[in-house]
Design a protein around this motif. Structure first.
Motif, PDB file in Angstrom:
ATOM      1  N   UNK A  42       0.827  -1.206   0.000  1.00 11.18           N
ATOM      2  CA  UNK A  42       0.000   0.000   0.000  1.00 11.18           C
ATOM      3  C   UNK A  42       0.863   1.259   0.000  1.00 11.18           C
ATOM      4  N   UNK A  43       1.911   1.253   0.819  1.00 17.23           N
ATOM      5  CA  UNK A  43       2.792   2.416   0.877  1.00 17.23           C
ATOM      6  C   UNK A  43       3.529   2.619  -0.452  1.00 17.23           C
ATOM      7  N   UNK A  44       3.854   1.519  -1.124  1.00 16.74           N
ATOM      8  CA  UNK A  44       4.498   1.631  -2.440  1.00 16.74           C
ATOM      9  C   UNK A  44       3.543   2.254  -3.459  1.00 16.74           C
ATOM     10  N   UNK A  45       2.272   1.869  -3.386  1.00 19.24           N
ATOM     11  CA  UNK A  45       1.279   2.415  -4.315  1.00 19.24           C
ATOM     12  C   UNK A  45       1.031   3.901  -4.034  1.00 19.24           C
ATOM     13  N   UNK A  46       1.072   4.276  -2.757  1.00 18.54           N
ATOM     14  CA  UNK A  46       0.780   5.662  -2.386  1.00 18.54           C
ATOM     15  C   UNK A  46       1.972   6.601  -2.556  1.00 18.54           C
ATOM     16  N   UNK A  47       3.159   6.044  -2.852  1.00 20.08           N
ATOM     17  CA  UNK A  47       4.323   6.893  -3.101  1.00 20.08           C
ATOM     18  C   UNK A  47       4.051   7.821  -4.291  1.00 20.08           C
ATOM     19  N   UNK A  48       4.349   9.086  -4.129  1.00 16.99           N
ATOM     20  CA  UNK A  48       4.163  10.038  -5.230  1.00 16.99           C
ATOM     21  C   UNK A  48       5.142   9.745  -6.357  1.00 16.99           C
ATOM     22  N   UNK A  53       7.676   9.858 -13.643  1.00 14.35           N
ATOM     23  CA  UNK A  53       6.329   9.325 -13.527  1.00 14.35           C
ATOM     24  C   UNK A  53       6.235   7.974 -12.840  1.00 14.35           C
ATOM     25  N   UNK A  54       7.347   7.429 -12.357  1.00 15.89           N
ATOM     26  CA  UNK A  54       7.364   6.104 -11.712  1.00 15.89           C
ATOM     27  C   UNK A  54       7.367   6.272 -10.189  1.00 15.89           C
ATOM     28  N   UNK A  55       6.567   5.446  -9.514  1.00 15.55           N
ATOM     29  CA  UNK A  55       6.507   5.450  -8.046  1.00 15.55           C
ATOM     30  C   UNK A  55       7.519   4.418  -7.531  1.00 15.55           C
ATOM     31  N   UNK A  56       8.707   4.868  -7.161  1.00 15.49           N
ATOM     32  CA  UNK A  56       9.783   3.960  -6.757  1.00 15.49           C
ATOM     33  C   UNK A  56       9.957   3.963  -5.237  1.00 15.49           C
ATOM     34  N   UNK A  57      10.103   2.759  -4.687  1.00 18.11           N
ATOM     35  CA  UNK A  57      10.382   2.601  -3.260  1.00 18.11           C
ATOM     36  C   UNK A  57      11.310   1.404  -3.055  1.00 18.11           C
ATOM     37  N   UNK A  58      11.995   1.414  -1.912  1.00 14.73           N
ATOM     38  CA  UNK A  58      12.849   0.284  -1.526  1.00 14.73           C
ATOM     39  C   UNK A  58      12.575  -0.061  -0.064  1.00 14.73           C
ATOM     40  N   UNK A 101       2.462   2.006 -12.717  1.00 11.67           N
ATOM     41  CA  UNK A 101       3.578   2.950 -12.529  1.00 11.67           C
ATOM     42  C   UNK A 101       4.307   2.710 -11.214  1.00 11.67           C
ATOM     43  N   UNK A 102       4.131   1.513 -10.633  1.00  8.53           N
ATOM     44  CA  UNK A 102       4.732   1.189  -9.337  1.00  8.53           C
ATOM     45  C   UNK A 102       5.918   0.254  -9.527  1.00  8.53           C
ATOM     46  N   UNK A 103       7.056   0.605  -8.933  1.00  4.54           N
ATOM     47  CA  UNK A 103       8.235  -0.258  -8.893  1.00  4.54           C
ATOM     48  C   UNK A 103       8.785  -0.244  -7.466  1.00  4.54           C
ATOM     49  N   UNK A 104       8.780  -1.414  -6.834  1.00  8.26           N
ATOM     50  CA  UNK A 104       9.295  -1.499  -5.480  1.00  8.26           C
ATOM     51  C   UNK A 104      10.123  -2.769  -5.333  1.00  8.26           C
ATOM     52  N   UNK A 105      11.169  -2.717  -4.549  1.00  5.66           N
ATOM     53  CA  UNK A 105      12.006  -3.897  -4.293  1.00  5.66           C
ATOM     54  C   UNK A 105      12.222  -4.047  -2.796  1.00  5.66           C
ATOM     55  N   UNK A 126      13.100   3.161   1.917  1.00  7.85           N
ATOM     56  CA  UNK A 126      11.841   3.875   2.125  1.00  7.85           C
ATOM     57  C   UNK A 126      11.169   3.352   3.396  1.00  7.85           C
ATOM     58  N   UNK A 127      11.162   2.030   3.545  1.00  4.54           N
ATOM     59  CA  UNK A 127      10.496   1.424   4.695  1.00  4.54           C
ATOM     60  C   UNK A 127      11.167   0.095   5.037  1.00  4.54           C
TER      61      UNK A 127
END
Length: 461
Positions: A42-48, A53-58, A101-105, A126-127
């Protein structure tokens, strides 16, 4: 991807909180790990979105060993996230999730080697998800939190939300996490306790196979069931709390700080010795004993203790100008061989009315405290302890105990451990001090020595 998840009450409260450190404690099978996966996603999806244009989190998923991570956390991740959008690379121990548009690892990182610990403390995240928190050292939580504001970098907008989420089964009173979560919880942390699996509000039961808990209960010890099924904090293995059978934290500890009753006398129960301890108590109009505040010390005499701890406490606005009396160990009447002044003489010189307790015998001292814990007033407790008395609360819960001998039997006398036994002794003297005779002597110093006849009942004086 549509994220459809309806968590039960406690897990819902966990996920609706924005606190940067959140811990949920619950029984096995209660859905804790599933909630962690959904929360990270959820937090990855909510990342601005970033500039492209990609919502990137780690993120990082932490547990003691890689085997534990792959057989528990990774299994849950694979169950919750469809393979069309998720790839796990064993070579890097990393989960890659990509859709729209979500990319998280999410890196699976065990703490079974110094190299991995050092690696954790150098990540840009990120988290983080700390799995089975009770197995991890408390220092790791703050260390990981410090890495959770690093990705995405500020030039790309920074993280929309960053923080550490944790799940754990219950633990014992000996565990370090007992102190951090139950006794000294930081107000900036979120701490969520699920109902036990046999409680009416048990969570995630509908998603388990029939007989799941019944089989676990049948094949494990009562102690294991208490901790893992009922989600109870189990007693210390080093001994048994002295007041375990009568003290109930949820009943005897006030929800908010207690305030003194105006004009009513404060009774200080003091344990002398080389590390004096004091409890500030008061009787309210309903006959309830209020334990308002505490003070403990380290290697000092009573005069220094009064100057350094007692007087500043009594100078607080809520206690200022209230009458004060002291009840302490009768041994305080013994005069020093050097200055020929007893502790009670010193207290009188310092301006305190004081009286020795009726006895320093341990049996009646324990019985009087037990009596207060067992009694009720108007359906509530007869003794109420303010949450600011952290040392007393911890002593009553576990630290003031009968130590266990090598043969497994308990010592008959409570263990002497500083400051736990000190504040427990102070409580005993305070309880004795609220008996009619001792209290009357503090209110009227000449009580018991009056030679004039009393006025007739009903007469005016």
């Amino acid at each position: 991807m549509n994220l459809i998840y309806s968590p039960p009450r406690v897990l819902g409260e966990f996920m609706s909180s924005d606190k940067r450190i959140r811990v949920v404690r619950g029984p096995v099978g209660s859905g804790k790990s599933s909630a962690m996966v959904v929360e990270l996603l959820r937090r990855a999806i909510e990342q601005l979105p970033g500039p492209d244009g990609i919502r990137r989190t780690k993120g990082v998923v932490v547990r003691n060993t890689l085997q534990q991570l792959e057989t528990t956390s990774l299994v849950t991740i694979k169950t919750m996230i469809p393979p069309e959008i998720m790839l796990y690379k064993p070579s890097s121990h990393t989960v890659y999730i990509k859709f729209n548009d979500v990319e998280t690892e999410w890196l699976l990182l065990p703490l079974d080697s110094p190299d991995n610990v050092q690696r954790l403390l150098s990540l840009e995240l990120t988290f983080a998800w700390l799995s089975e928190l009770r197995e991890l050292p408390p220092t790791i939580l703050q260390d990981v939190l410090g890495r959770c504001t690093r990705y995405p970098p500020k030039k790309n907008g920074g993280p929309t939300w960053s923080g550490v989420i944790c799940e754990t089964n219950s633990f014992s009173e000996d565990d370090e996490w007992y102190k951090y979560l139950e006794l000294e919880l930081n107000p900036i942390w979120g701490y969520f306790v699920q109902p036990g699996a046999r409680d009416p509000g048990a969570e995630n039961v509908d998603n388990l196979m029939p007989g799941y808990y019944e089989d676990l209960i049948e094949n494990n010890s009562p102690e294991w069931v208490e901790q893992y099924i009922d989600n109870k904090i189990t007693p210390s293995l080093a001994g048994e709390a002295v007041f375990r059978a009568t003290f109930r934290g949820d009943f005897h500890i006030a929800k908010d700080l207690l305030k003194p009753i105006p004009m009513a006398m404060l009774i200080m129960g003091i344990d002398f010795g080389r590390s004096p301890a004091m409890l500030l108590t008061q009787m309210d109009p309903r006959g309830r004993l209020l334990v308002l505040a505490e003070a403990t010390s380290e290697n000092m005499g009573v005069e220094q203790f009064v100057a350094q701890y007692v007087r500043p406490l009594l100078a607080e606005p809520e206690f200022h100008r209230l009458p004060v009396g002291v009840v302490g160990d009768p041994a305080g009447r013994i005069r020093s061989q050097i200055g020929e002044e007893s502790i009670f003489d010193a207290l009188k010189r310092l301006g305190f009315r004081s009286q020795p307790a009726q006895t320093n015998n341990i049996d009646p001292r324990l019985r009087v405290v037990e009596k207060w814990f067992l009694q009720q007033r108007d359906g509530g407790p007869a003794i109420i302890i303010s949450p600011r008395c952290v040392n007393l609360i911890r002593a009553l819960r576990s630290k003031y105990r009968y130590a266990k001998r090598k043969d497994g039997q308990l010592h008959p006398i409570p263990e002497k451990t500083h400051p736990w036994s000190d504040v427990a002794d102070a409580l005993q003297y305070a309880c004795l001090g609220h008996s009619t005779r001792v209290y009357a002597r503090l209110v009227r110093p000449n009580y018991g020595t009056i030679t004039q006849p009393a006025p007739p009942s009903g007469g005016w004086t």
